[in-house]
Design a protein around this motif. Structure first.
Motif, mmCIF file in Angstrom:
data_model
loop_
_atom_site.group_PDB
_atom_site.id
_atom_site.type_symbol
_atom_site.label_atom_id
_atom_site.label_comp_id
_atom_site.label_asym_id
_atom_site.label_seq_id
_atom_site.Cartn_x
_atom_site.Cartn_y
_atom_site.Cartn_z
ATOM 1 N N THR A 28 5.543 2.596 -0.828
ATOM 2 C CA THR A 28 4.822 3.685 -0.194
ATOM 3 C C THR A 28 4.116 3.127 1.033
ATOM 4 O O THR A 28 3.854 1.931 1.107
ATOM 5 C CB THR A 28 3.808 4.342 -1.164
ATOM 6 O OG1 THR A 28 3.265 5.502 -0.560
ATOM 7 C CG2 THR A 28 2.710 3.386 -1.556
ATOM 8 N N CYS A 32 0.774 7.230 3.029
ATOM 9 C CA CYS A 32 1.260 7.910 1.818
ATOM 10 C C CYS A 32 2.669 8.470 1.965
ATOM 11 O O CYS A 32 3.005 9.463 1.323
ATOM 12 C CB CYS A 32 0.291 8.982 1.356
ATOM 13 S SG CYS A 32 -1.302 8.304 0.888
ATOM 14 N N TYR A 34 6.268 8.438 0.920
ATOM 15 C CA TYR A 34 6.896 8.016 -0.321
ATOM 16 C C TYR A 34 8.357 7.662 -0.079
ATOM 17 O O TYR A 34 9.090 8.425 0.523
ATOM 18 C CB TYR A 34 6.763 9.170 -1.317
ATOM 19 C CG TYR A 34 7.631 9.088 -2.522
ATOM 20 C CD1 TYR A 34 7.288 8.272 -3.582
ATOM 21 C CD2 TYR A 34 8.793 9.847 -2.616
ATOM 22 C CE1 TYR A 34 8.082 8.215 -4.711
ATOM 23 C CE2 TYR A 34 9.596 9.791 -3.742
ATOM 24 C CZ TYR A 34 9.229 8.973 -4.783
ATOM 25 O OH TYR A 34 10.016 8.908 -5.894
#
Length: 137
Positions: A28, A32, A34
């Motif tokens: 990650t 943030c 992913y």
């Protein structure tokens, strides 16, 4: 469990489950973003995909269930697609110092061609420094 070596007690743990190893490769970003994980089994992964995050890559490595150089390259390609790195828009990828990352010419070439700067953390420091272990997980 305690094991004794000479006159010193050495702490150790033993798994109650001894069937096969499973290794997740997770990533990650600080923002943030992913990256879909890669899950490595020590046997065929058929039927074990239920409930996994979207885009998860499943593979197996019969010798150990851990990552190897080919699996590292297999994960690096979707990583590049996800983060959209390029020579004009480079990204920094922090890794542990395992040889499948640091001594993998195919992975290093792919990273260089696609604007990925691979930085390996010093040995025996990832317990404290590897960001996902400290925060994300």
């Amino acid at each position: 469990m305690l094991a004794f070596k000479g006159d010193r007690a050495v702490a150790s743990t033993a798994s109650g489950e001894r069937g096969f190893s499973t290794t997740p490769v997770c990533c990650t970003s600080a923002a943030c973003q992913y990256v879909p994980p890669l899950i490595i089994y020590k046997r065929s992964a058929k039927g074990l995909e239920d409930g996994a995050p979207p885009g998860t890559i499943f593979t197996y490595y019969l010798e150990s269930g851990y990552i190897n150089k080919d699996i590292c390259v297999r994960w690096l390609r979707p990583f590049i697609d996800t983060v959209r790195s390029s020579k004009e828009g480079e990204v920094l990828l922090l890794l542990d110092g395992h040889s499948t990352h640091t001594r993998n010419l195919d992975a290093l070439d792919i990273a260089r061609e696609n604007g990925v700067i691979m930085l390996a953390l010093s040995g025996h420091t990832t317990l404290r420094l590897q960001s996902p272990d400290v925060s994300f997980f």
